[in-house]
Design a protein around this motif. Structure first.
Motif, PDB file in Angstrom:
ATOM      1  N   ASP A 255      35.436  36.719  36.046  1.00  0.00           N
ATOM      2  CA  ASP A 255      36.215  37.610  37.386  1.00  0.00           C
ATOM      3  C   ASP A 255      35.644  37.263  38.662  1.00  0.00           C
ATOM      4  O   ASP A 255      36.335  37.525  39.123  1.00  0.00           O
ATOM      5  N   SER A 256      34.542  37.177  39.117  1.00  0.00           N
ATOM      6  CA  SER A 256      33.825  36.985  39.622  1.00  0.00           C
ATOM      7  C   SER A 256      32.709  35.486  40.623  1.00  0.00           C
ATOM      8  O   SER A 256      33.267  34.587  39.305  1.00  0.00           O
ATOM      9  N   PRO A 268      35.911  38.271  44.202  1.00  0.00           N
ATOM     10  CA  PRO A 268      37.049  38.330  42.411  1.00  0.00           C
ATOM     11  C   PRO A 268      37.668  37.160  42.762  1.00  0.00           C
ATOM     12  O   PRO A 268      37.998  36.595  43.963  1.00  0.00           O
TER      13      PRO A 268
END
Length: 1018
Positions: A255-256, A268
């Motif tokens: 995700d990040s 992100p």
């Protein structure tokens, strides 16, 4: 000891804690040192960070066609420079050219073939993790299992902490296992107490000697005392850990990107549609973060963006991506010692590195050379669609002019005007506007070369030479016609014309006359391709070399001594002291001073900085009148290559100053592989063929590496080897040899230490030193035996000759005794009988008696002569010399007396007697010495006196006219195989030296009685 404090807390036992003030001082020092270290690291990281977009980086790839393994899951580089690849088909070693599969020394059928993790330890060993089979260790050329118990599960991570411990994590259906190896022993951690219960996603050793353990959803820190604590940061189900140059830990998941300690903002990442391949991450030495994405290819987050995230400034942060990974899905990431980024995939191995040259693919294939206009103005080049222009502001080339027909050549004047020659006519561009004036061709052939005349007009070459001014074109007559049908023309100065035509040579029109500067058939560089002015001199590129013309003489560097200078189509000297050259061998930057020195001494070694070699860039033009290099006003160099237009900014080129590690890959003797890990390789006797393969581990441009090798014990000089990375020897003699190889990277940086291997070839028994000595002794013995036989043979012949004389004398003595003396004796007796009957008082009786008395005297004298003809007794030479009757002679004997052969005694006594007679008659000497020296090698006799001596003229002549004493003495000595020397001193006195070899003079001594009896006559 002062330790740098990056992140985390020190845990110090109470017994070792310092007083508070000391702790404060140490803490302050740690912070200061950490700040300095951070500044240096970050500064160097920023300096080394790449500003080149990922899609413009130099991209090389290897697929299964080049031998690359499939499914490369792990990459590492050991200290020796080799790149190691862990794949689904095993462990491979790569040197930039060759993929070599490494087989385990302890082959185990239960061990999985698939390698899932690699670690290059700081001690030079390689740790290998398998999908099943635990771990193995590559140490001193052998890959062996390093497990302490039956392996379980697949190894996913191998890491090394600050203390040198090797951490290994594996997973299976039976559980998760974490262990570390230190000082030769494995230590297993217990789940729930020493490590998290949940499956670990990653292991990250930290500079403060702690270890971070990531497990969904938490991150734990394990200090050096084994205490486990949870960190603030969280991670997704596929999170990975990495630390930056400052020592801060980051979490990268699906995700990040964010800090482990929760400081700053999160970046992100693009969402992944399907996640069946785990993330691979890399923090390069420039501080950039690389992340593999199953759907997005490869992502790079710049170091500046990470610093902005730390400062909670997420706005405006960007990352660039690369979708061009050959195999589609990247499986592993690594940065080597030279800064190259390696990406392992399902079907390929990719390498990303800083570009040294950029291809420009938007323009069509070039036809003509670059043509510069006025200083600071645009540059032009011709293509199949028209004339393209390079703008002074560095913008991309753009189509400027189009013309009917095929462009054959074009040229420019100093004022910026351009003349274009095509198959349909001649066109001129004046000023900022283009005027198309179709001029009728002056003959059936299309014009092929042109040059400005410096006065607003143009020289044009077709079958003949023409002059164009405005729209009027005239055929040139007079001496200038010799410059017609030229392939290349230049205008050195207003009114002058330099013209070249194959076989006719290089000619100059100046001051109303034509001069041949270089005769065509005598030009060693072959057909000229380019002619570039550099101040007062001209640089000339040809098919077989490069030349320099200083206005008086031509100096040449040919392609036989320097193969790079084959088909030179572009030369560009720069103000920074370098000269760029493009040829059939590639593109290179050369020091101008070195180039000039090589013109003076063509045999010297010329080093060059090559670019684009791994892309296969080289000169493509086969025509004439080329100048395939030009410098635009923005400082970029443009090239016409076999792959189209290319450019480079020479100010941004980074020289690879790392000497390449050199390694010997294999050693083969008579088609059998030899272990060369020891100090000296010992090869059996009769080894005939040797093959030694070597390599250099500069992976940025491995095909540009250069090698030199030699075999100490055979070669006197280094041999060059570039493409052929092996040395072959055959029929080497037994002995000790050392093979040495050194290498340079593509930028000419040499590793002079190189690599070496020593070996010995054992000899056969007939090649050993002792056998040689035995043979020498045998030869010497045979030679001595032959010499002894020869000497004996000569001595025997001399003895036989002397003995024959003695036998002849004895025969004569016998004949005289048995015939003449007996007859004379009978006659005397008859006369005696007659005398008895004659009365005594008669005169006849008196006469007969006197005759009888004289007869008796003759008989006595004859008997003495017959006795003298008889051979003397062996060994009585001293007595014989003493019996000569010279009372004033001092006879001396030296050495052990040995029996002398009877014939030799007679001859020597005769020589001594003659010498003493000469002394008595001529020398007027007071003292005379006869010395006999019974030597082991010869019998020497010296007759010395202190008389008036002999005149040098008599000695030189060998005697006095009418006198035969000296001559007879010399003849007697030579008949004995000896020699006679006469020395007369100026102050008075004479020495006569007679030497007879021992084998002739002495009676032979033998242990066998029959031998003594056989030689008794001597």
């Amino acid at each position: 000891m002062i330790r740098l404090r990056f992140r985390g807390n020190w845990v110090v036992p109470k017994s070792t804690r310092k007083p508070r003030l000391t702790r404060l001082v140490l803490s302050w020092l740690r912070e200061v040192i950490a700040l300095i270290a951070f500044t240096a690291i970050v500064g160097s990281g920023v300096a080394n960070a790449s500003d080149t977009p990922v899609e413009r980086m130099r991209h090389a790839r290897w697929t299964s066609n080049e031998g690359a393994p499939s499914n490369i899951l792990a990459i590492a580089q050991t200290s020796d420079g080799f790149l190691w690849l862990g794949s689904a088909t095993g462990l491979y070693r790569f040197d930039g050219i060759t993929f070599e599969r490494i087989e385990p020394a302890d082959r185990d059928p239960a061990r999985s073939l698939q390698v899932t993790a690699l670690l290059a330890a700081r001690d030079g060993d390689l740790w290998v993790g398998y999908d099943y089979g635990g771990v193995a260790r590559y140490h001193r050329g052998q890959l062996r299992s390093a497990n302490d118990r039956s392996p379980t599960g697949a190894v996913s991570t191998i890491a090394q902490d600050e203390d040198g411990a090797i951490w290994v994590y594996s997973t299976s259906l039976r559980g998760n296992f974490l262990r570390y190896y230190v000082r030769g022993k494995w230590h297993w951690l217990e789940s729930g107490r020493d490590m998290p219960t949940a499956r670990l996603l990653d292991i990250l050793p930290m500079p403060d000697r702690t270890v971070l353990l990531a497990s969904f959803p938490s991150v734990y820190v394990r200090d050096r005392f084994g205490k486990l604590a949870r960190q603030r940061g969280t991670t997704a189900q596929s999170g990975r850990l990495e630390k930056d140059a400052r020592g801060d830990a980051w979490i990268i998941d699906t995700d990040s990107v964010h800090r482990v300690d929760g400081v700053g903002a999160a970046l992100p990442l693009p969402p992944i549609k399907q996640s069946w391949v785990g993330l691979k991450i890399l923090m390069d030495r420039g501080g950039d973060l690389w992340v593999t994405r199953q759907d997005s290819g490869l992502i790079r987050v710049k170091a500046a963006s990470l610093r902005a995230l730390t400062a909670s400034r997420a706005e405006g942060i960007r990352f660039d991506t690369l979708q061009g990974i050959t195999s589609g899905v990247p499986l592993s990431l690594y940065q080597d010692r030279e800064g190259n980024i390696w990406v392992g995939g399902e079907r390929s191995l990719d390498r990303l590195s800083e570009p040294d040259i950029n291809l420009y693919t938007k323009a069509p294939q070039t036809i003509t050379t670059f043509v510069p206009t006025r200083p600071g103005g645009p540059l032009y080049f011709g293509t199949s669609t028209g004339i393209f222009m390079l703008q002074p502001d560095g913008r991309d080339p753009e189509l400027a002019l189009t013309f009917p027909g095929q462009i054959t050549d074009f040229c420019a004047a100093r004022e910026g005007n351009v003349l274009v020659l095509t198959s349909r006519g001649i066109f001129e561009k004046v000023g900022k506007t283009v005027t198309r004036t179709d001029i009728r061709r002056p003959d059936d052939a299309a014009p092929v070369a042109c040059a400005s005349d410096g006065a607003g007009g143009w020289w044009i070459s077709a079958l003949d030479l023409y002059h164009l001014h405005g729209t009027k074109i005239d055929k040139v007559s007079g001496p200038l016609t010799a410059l017609g049908h030229a392939m290349m023309m230049r205008s050195p100065a207003p009114g002058d014309l330099l013209s070249y035509r194959a076989l006719n040579g290089l000619r100059l029109w100046h001051a109303g006359r034509v001069t041949t500067l270089w005769q065509g058939r005598d030009i060693p560089i072959g057909f000229m391709k380019t002619l570039v002015r550099d101040g007062h001199r001209w640089l000339i590129g040809g098919e077989h070399g490069i030349a320099l013309f200083d206005g008086r003489t031509f100096r040449v560097i040919d392609d036989r001594s320097h193969p790079f200078f084959a088909n030179v189509t572009g030369i560009q000297p720069l103000a920074d002291g370098t000269t760029w050259v493009i040829s059939a061998k590639g593109i290179a930057r050369i020091s101008t001073s070195e180039l000039m020195a090589t013109f003076d001494t063509p045999s010297r070694k010329l080093s060059a900085f090559s670019i684009g070699e791994d892309l296969g860039l080289h000169a493509a033009a086969t025509g004439y009148d080329r100048n395939d290099i030009t410098l635009d006003s923005a400082g970029k160099l443009w090239f016409v290559t076999n792959q189209g237009l290319a450019w480079v900014d020479p100010r941004r080129l980074v020289r690879n100053d790392l000497p390449p590690p050199v390694a010997i890959r294999s050693f083969t003797a008579d088609e059998r592989s030899v272990d060369f890990s020891g100090a000296t390789v010992r090869l059996p006797a009769g080894t005939g063929r040797l093959s030694i393969a070597f390599t250099a581990l500069s992976l940025t441009n491995p095909r540009a590496n250069h090698f030199q090798y030699r075999l100490i014990g055979l070669d006197r000089r280094w041999s060059n080897a570039d493409l052929q990375r092996a040395a072959y020897y055959s029929n080497l003699r037994p002995g000790h040899y050392t093979f040495e190889v050194v290498a340079a990277n593509g930028d000419g940086v040499w590793n002079r230490r190189g690599a070496s291997v020593s070996f010995e070839i054992a000899p056969f028994f007939f090649e050993t030193w002792w056998f040689t000595i035995v043979v020498i002794l045998a030869v010497v013995a045979i030679a001595l035996a032959l010499l002894r036989w020869r000497t004996r043979s000569i001595a025997e012949r001399v003895r036989n000759r002397v003995e024959a004389r003695v036998e002849e004398r004895e025969r004569i003595a016998r004949e005289l005794h048995d015939t003449l003396l007996q007859g004379v004796q009978g006659l005397i007796l008859r006369f005696q009988a007659v005398a008895e009957v004659i009365p005594s008082d008669t005169r006849a009786r008196t006469m007969i008696e006197k005759v009888l008395e004289r007869g008796d005297d003759v008989m006595v004298e004859s008997r003495e002569r017959v006795r003298d003809l008889r051979a003397a007794q062996p060994g009585d030479i001293e007595q014989r010399i003493a019996a000569l009757g010279y009372d004033s002679v001092d006879l001396r004997v030296r050495g052990a007396t040995r029996p002398v052969c009877a014939p030799v005694v007679d001859e020597l006594v005769a020589i001594v007697g003659q010498a003493l007679s000469n002394v008595e008659q001529h020398a007027r000497a007071g003292n005379v010495v006869v010395e006999l020296d019974h030597g082991a090698l010869a019998l020497d006799i010296f007759v010395r006196d202190d008389g008036i001596g002999i005149a040098p003229a008599i000695i030189a002549a060998g005697g006095r006219d009418g006198h035969f004493g000296l001559l007879g003495m010399r003849e007697r000595a030579e008949q004995l195989g000896g020699r006679l020397l006469i020395e007369s001193r100026p102050e008075g006195g004479t020495t006569i030296h007679v030497r007879v070899p021992a084998r002739i003079a002495y009676r032979a001594r033998s242990l066998w009685p029959w031998a003594r009896r056989a030689k008794a006559i001597l």
